[in-house]
Each structure stands twice: as structure tokens, then as C-alpha cells.
Design a protein around this motif. Structure first.
Motif, PDB file in Angstrom:
ATOM      1  N   ALA A  64       0.860  -1.182   0.000  1.00  0.00           N
ATOM      2  CA  ALA A  64       0.000   0.000   0.000  1.00  0.00           C
ATOM      3  C   ALA A  64       0.897   1.233   0.000  1.00  0.00           C
ATOM      4  CB  ALA A  64      -0.898   0.001   1.234  1.00  0.00           C
ATOM      5  N   ALA A  65       0.342   2.327  -0.481  1.00  0.00           N
ATOM      6  CA  ALA A  65       1.111   3.571  -0.570  1.00  0.00           C
ATOM      7  C   ALA A  65       0.495   4.637   0.328  1.00  0.00           C
ATOM      8  CB  ALA A  65       1.139   4.063  -2.011  1.00  0.00           C
ATOM      9  N   TYR A  66       1.319   5.535   0.778  1.00  0.00           N
ATOM     10  CA  TYR A  66       0.852   6.695   1.528  1.00  0.00           C
ATOM     11  C   TYR A  66       0.319   7.776   0.598  1.00  0.00           C
ATOM     12  CZ  TYR A  66       3.031   4.859   5.728  1.00  0.00           C
ATOM     13  OH  TYR A  66       3.365   4.080   6.798  1.00  0.00           O
ATOM     14  N   GLU A  67       0.883   7.864  -0.594  1.00  0.00           N
ATOM     15  CA  GLU A  67       0.608   9.003  -1.464  1.00  0.00           C
ATOM     16  C   GLU A  67      -0.443   8.753  -2.543  1.00  0.00           C
ATOM     17  OE1 GLU A  67       4.371   6.962  -3.038  1.00  0.00           O
ATOM     18  OE2 GLU A  67       3.394   7.258  -1.116  1.00  0.00           O
ATOM     19  N   PHE A  68      -0.933   7.506  -2.708  1.00  0.00           N
ATOM     20  CA  PHE A  68      -2.010   7.238  -3.659  1.00  0.00           C
ATOM     21  C   PHE A  68      -2.807   6.036  -3.185  1.00  0.00           C
ATOM     22  CE2 PHE A  68       2.030   5.620  -5.314  1.00  0.00           C
ATOM     23  CZ  PHE A  68       1.767   4.273  -5.514  1.00  0.00           C
ATOM     24  N   ASP A  69      -3.983   5.826  -3.789  1.00  0.00           N
ATOM     25  CA  ASP A  69      -4.956   4.862  -3.267  1.00  0.00           C
ATOM     26  C   ASP A  69      -4.699   3.410  -3.668  1.00  0.00           C
ATOM     27  OD1 ASP A  69      -6.324   6.988  -2.108  1.00  0.00           O
ATOM     28  OD2 ASP A  69      -7.570   7.280  -3.887  1.00  0.00           O
ATOM     29  N   GLU A  70      -4.214   3.192  -4.872  1.00  0.00           N
ATOM     30  CA  GLU A  70      -4.091   1.831  -5.385  1.00  0.00           C
ATOM     31  C   GLU A  70      -2.841   1.141  -4.823  1.00  0.00           C
ATOM     32  OE1 GLU A  70      -4.115   4.552  -7.369  1.00  0.00           O
ATOM     33  OE2 GLU A  70      -6.214   4.546  -7.970  1.00  0.00           O
ATOM     34  N   ALA A 101       1.041  -8.145 -11.193  1.00  0.00           N
ATOM     35  CA  ALA A 101       0.576  -6.847 -10.696  1.00  0.00           C
ATOM     36  C   ALA A 101      -0.838  -6.554 -11.194  1.00  0.00           C
ATOM     37  CB  ALA A 101       1.540  -5.743 -11.129  1.00  0.00           C
ATOM     38  N   LYS A 102      -1.087  -6.764 -12.462  1.00  0.00           N
ATOM     39  CA  LYS A 102      -2.429  -6.521 -13.020  1.00  0.00           C
ATOM     40  C   LYS A 102      -3.471  -7.414 -12.362  1.00  0.00           C
ATOM     41  CE  LYS A 102      -0.674  -5.062 -17.499  1.00  0.00           C
ATOM     42  NZ  LYS A 102      -0.422  -5.480 -18.890  1.00  0.00           N
ATOM     43  N   LYS A 103      -3.142  -8.689 -12.184  1.00  0.00           N
ATOM     44  CA  LYS A 103      -4.084  -9.628 -11.562  1.00  0.00           C
ATOM     45  C   LYS A 103      -4.375  -9.251 -10.117  1.00  0.00           C
ATOM     46  CE  LYS A 103      -2.853 -13.502 -14.497  1.00  0.00           C
ATOM     47  NZ  LYS A 103      -2.066 -14.727 -14.626  1.00  0.00           N
ATOM     48  N   ASN A 104      -3.487  -8.509  -9.502  1.00  0.00           N
ATOM     49  CA  ASN A 104      -3.649  -8.102  -8.106  1.00  0.00           C
ATOM     50  C   ASN A 104      -4.048  -6.633  -7.974  1.00  0.00           C
ATOM     51  OD1 ASN A 104      -2.810 -10.365  -6.092  1.00  0.00           O
ATOM     52  ND2 ASN A 104      -1.526 -10.593  -7.900  1.00  0.00           N
ATOM     53  N   GLN A 105      -4.603  -6.074  -9.058  1.00  0.00           N
ATOM     54  CA  GLN A 105      -5.129  -4.705  -9.081  1.00  0.00           C
ATOM     55  C   GLN A 105      -4.093  -3.657  -8.703  1.00  0.00           C
ATOM     56  OE1 GLN A 105      -7.138  -7.221  -7.280  1.00  0.00           O
ATOM     57  NE2 GLN A 105      -7.780  -7.625  -9.375  1.00  0.00           N
ATOM     58  N   CYS A 106      -2.836  -3.905  -9.032  1.00  0.00           N
ATOM     59  CA  CYS A 106      -1.762  -2.948  -8.763  1.00  0.00           C
ATOM     60  C   CYS A 106      -1.547  -2.079  -9.998  1.00  0.00           C
ATOM     61  CB  CYS A 106      -0.473  -3.678  -8.394  1.00  0.00           C
ATOM     62  SG  CYS A 106      -0.625  -4.654  -6.888  1.00  0.00           S
ATOM     63  N   THR A 107      -1.271  -0.807  -9.770  1.00  0.00           N
ATOM     64  CA  THR A 107      -1.162   0.133 -10.885  1.00  0.00           C
ATOM     65  C   THR A 107       0.258   0.624 -11.123  1.00  0.00           C
ATOM     66  OG1 THR A 107      -1.686   1.960  -9.393  1.00  0.00           O
ATOM     67  CG2 THR A 107      -3.528   0.944 -10.560  1.00  0.00           C
ATOM     68  N   LEU A 108       1.189   0.165 -10.318  1.00  0.00           N
ATOM     69  CA  LEU A 108       2.561   0.645 -10.426  1.00  0.00           C
ATOM     70  C   LEU A 108       3.511  -0.468 -10.012  1.00  0.00           C
ATOM     71  CD1 LEU A 108       4.399   3.303 -10.674  1.00  0.00           C
ATOM     72  CD2 LEU A 108       4.196   3.405  -8.195  1.00  0.00           C
ATOM     73  N   ILE A 109       4.663  -0.505 -10.652  1.00  0.00           N
ATOM     74  CA  ILE A 109       5.735  -1.431 -10.269  1.00  0.00           C
ATOM     75  C   ILE A 109       6.968  -0.593  -9.998  1.00  0.00           C
ATOM     76  CG2 ILE A 109       7.226  -3.325 -11.017  1.00  0.00           C
ATOM     77  CD1 ILE A 109       4.898  -4.158 -12.900  1.00  0.00           C
TER      78      ILE A 109
END
Length: 131
Positions: A64-70, A101-109
Motif C-alpha cells: 500500500a502507498a501513503y501518497e495514492f490509493d491503489e 501486478a495486473k491480476k492483483n489490481q496494482c497500478t505501479l511497479i
């Protein structure tokens, strides 16, 4: 070449790859670490095999990120045995990261790489494979 999720039996075959990654260790220590990692659901490790020999692996975690939601994926380890480099194995491992990453709804690597002389080739690989 075959890329697949790592299983517990693979752990005993990683000592040489860990040396190539620049983190030499004993088989026992590697086993202890990977047994822990395999039990974290947000961590994933994929191995690359050629003729039933492990020649590379990539390890990552969903965070999880502090600066964005995904959520995003952080690559924690990527290595290909030096005898198998320049054969698209590293590129295929990174494509596997993208798929996971895509399968796990992640938007950034993202990844970090040491700022040392022996990492120059790795840095060049990353820059060559960025979209």
C-alpha cells in the motif's frame, strides 16, 4: 524456458542464484528466509527454468502507498544466472511481474537497485526494458 511460481522444493536450488545476485549465503539461511517469504500472502516469487534447471528468479510484494490509493508492486529481487543472461529471461520475468501486478489490481511497479559498480549491467537492463 518455463516461468512458474516458486515452490518449497525450489529453495534448495537458490544458493548459486543468490551468489549471482550479490548476496552469498548458506543453503540453510536461504531456506529459512524463503520459508518465511512463502508464507506471506502479499509476496510472490517466480522462477525461470531451462531444462529443469533454475536459472533465475524474481521476488516481489504487493504494498500500500501513503501518497495514492491503489496498491503497487515492489520488486525485491531479480537475478538471472550469468550463463543465461542476454536470452530474454530477465525480460520474461519482468513481464511475469507485470501480469501478477495486473491480476492483483496494482497500478505501479517499482524496484530499488544498489548503487554499486557490479550493478551497472542491471541498471542498463532496467533502463532498456522500461516502457
Amino acid at each position: 524456458m518455463n516461468i512458474r511460481p516458486m515452490i518449497l522444493d525450489d529453495v534448495t536450488k537458490l544458493e548459486n542464484l543468490m551468489n549471482h545476485l550479490g548476496y552469498p549465503s548458506t543453503n540453510l539461511k536461504i531456506q529459512e528466509r524463503f520459508i518465511k517469504i512463502l508464507n506471506f500472502p502479499d509476496y510472490q516469487t517466480f522462477v525461470a527454468e531451462v531444462n529443469d534447471k533454475l536459472v533465475g528468479f524474481v521476488g516481489m510484494c504487493k504494498q500500500a502507498a501513503y501518497e495514492f490509493d491503489e496498491p503497487y508492486v515492489r520488486v525485491l529481487a531479480l537475478v538471472v544466472h550469468e550463463d543465461y543472461r542476454r536470452k530474454n529471461i530477465g525480460q520474461d520475468l519482468m513481464l511475469t511481474v507485470e501480469d501478477w501486478a495486473k491480476k492483483n489490481q496494482c497500478t505501479l511497479i517499482t524496484l530499488n537497485s544498489g548503487n554499486r559498480e557490479e550493478r551497472i549491467a542491471a541498471h542498463n537492463f532496467y533502463f532498456e526494458n522500461v516502457d
